[in-house]
Write a protein that holds these residues in place. Structure first.
Motif, mmCIF file in Angstrom:
data_model
loop_
_atom_site.group_PDB
_atom_site.id
_atom_site.type_symbol
_atom_site.label_atom_id
_atom_site.label_comp_id
_atom_site.label_asym_id
_atom_site.label_seq_id
_atom_site.Cartn_x
_atom_site.Cartn_y
_atom_site.Cartn_z
ATOM 1 N N GLU A 209 -24.138 -21.014 -9.059
ATOM 2 C CA GLU A 209 -23.254 -20.031 -8.448
ATOM 3 C C GLU A 209 -22.340 -19.387 -9.476
ATOM 4 O O GLU A 209 -21.977 -19.992 -10.485
ATOM 5 C CB GLU A 209 -22.411 -20.697 -7.359
ATOM 6 N N ASN A 210 -21.985 -18.144 -9.199
ATOM 7 C CA ASN A 210 -20.998 -17.440 -10.009
ATOM 8 C C ASN A 210 -19.627 -18.045 -9.731
ATOM 9 O O ASN A 210 -19.111 -17.934 -8.612
ATOM 10 C CB ASN A 210 -21.014 -15.954 -9.656
ATOM 11 N N PRO A 211 -18.998 -18.712 -10.723
ATOM 12 C CA PRO A 211 -17.720 -19.393 -10.467
ATOM 13 C C PRO A 211 -16.525 -18.448 -10.414
ATOM 14 O O PRO A 211 -15.407 -18.889 -10.140
ATOM 15 C CB PRO A 211 -17.604 -20.339 -11.673
ATOM 16 N N TYR A 212 -16.753 -17.157 -10.676
ATOM 17 C CA TYR A 212 -15.635 -16.219 -10.787
ATOM 18 C C TYR A 212 -15.407 -15.398 -9.519
ATOM 19 O O TYR A 212 -14.544 -14.536 -9.489
ATOM 20 C CB TYR A 212 -15.865 -15.289 -11.977
ATOM 21 N N ILE A 213 -16.181 -15.659 -8.474
ATOM 22 C CA ILE A 213 -16.020 -14.917 -7.236
ATOM 23 C C ILE A 213 -14.825 -15.458 -6.450
ATOM 24 O O ILE A 213 -14.733 -16.658 -6.195
ATOM 25 C CB ILE A 213 -17.299 -14.995 -6.370
#
Length: 251
Positions: A209-213
């Motif tokens: 997963e994109n951790p910056y969302i």
């Protein structure tokens, strides 16, 4: 106070998208060596205004390569220091100049600005195009100035996965052993930008997963782009508190 920001405790600045690296794992895609950067005074003003209203715990600067424009980093971190923000973080690949006097000058500036958590991005991806010995010169200069440095690698699939990139990353990290630098947990490459272009085969069985969302209904971290854009507003046209006041995820 806007209820969507009830848990806000961090602000981060993408100083610039310009970069000295050409990394295969970069989520932003290809980078130029030059480009736009956030105005240092406007960025510092945003930190001060936000810290006055919210219990900021972290202020972060990164890029691209933020030290292509070190005056922005200095300005942001001095403001965070003056406001008593506990964690003043800089993420850098450590390669902004090959001139030793320039490297030492920037390291001293970072120390004086109050950076107390410097994450140095070193791994198989960065070191394909960034000279490791120059990065080590910078790391030594930082240590000499008393700046806390942690190695911040990018892992492919997972830190435990045995693939050629992770093996090279472990070798690079081991080469810093004599400098006695702590190793941060780093991050796991997610499929976006260059990573999706060059490393697609590694995402066949796993999709990190994109951790910056951010959750748009519970903003914990505000991210500011190099052009001053954030949350549908812009620091060049409005104050950060005006932008927060007007923010509505339903619009």
């Amino acid at each position: 106070m806007n209820s969507y920001f009830k848990n806000l405790n961090k602000i981060e600045f993408v100083v610039t998208y310009a970069c000295t690296g050409r990394c295969k794992h970069c989520s932003e895609g290809e980078h130029s060596t030059s480009g736009e950067h956030i105005d240092p005074e406007i960025a510092a003003k945003a930190v001060k205004e936000l810290a006055f209203e919210y219990p900021l715990q972290t202020v972060t600067t990164f890029g691209g390569e933020p030290l292509l424009f070190p005056e922005v980093v200095y300005s942001v971190m001095k403001a965070a220091t003056e406001c008593g923000v506990p964690k003043r973080q800089l993420i850098t690949n450590g390669y902004f100049s090959a001139i030793i006097d320039r490297i030492r000058t920037v390291a001293q500036g970072i120390a004086e600005a109050g950076v107390n958590d410097l994450l140095l991005s070193v791994d198989a991806f960065h070191q394909e195009t960034i000279p490791l010995e120059t990065v080590k010169l910078f790391a030594k200069a930082l240590k000499d100035c008393g700046v806390p440095v942690r190695l911040h690698p990018a892992w492919l699939v997972s830190p435990e996965d045995d693939n050629p990139y992770n093996r090279k990353t472990r070798e690079i990290l081991h080469s810093f052993a004599s400098m006695e630098l702590y190793e941060n947990e780093g991050n796991v490459v997610f499929p976006s930008g260059n990573a999706l272009k060059y490393l697609a085969e590694y995402f066949a069985d796993t999709q990190p997963e994109n951790p910056y969302i951010e959750d748009p209904y519970d903003i914990k971290c505000i991210s500011v782009d190099p052009d001053g854009a954030l949350l549908g507003g812009n620091l060049y046209r409005q104050s950060i508190m005006e932008i927060i006041k007007d923010y509505d995820p339903l619009k």
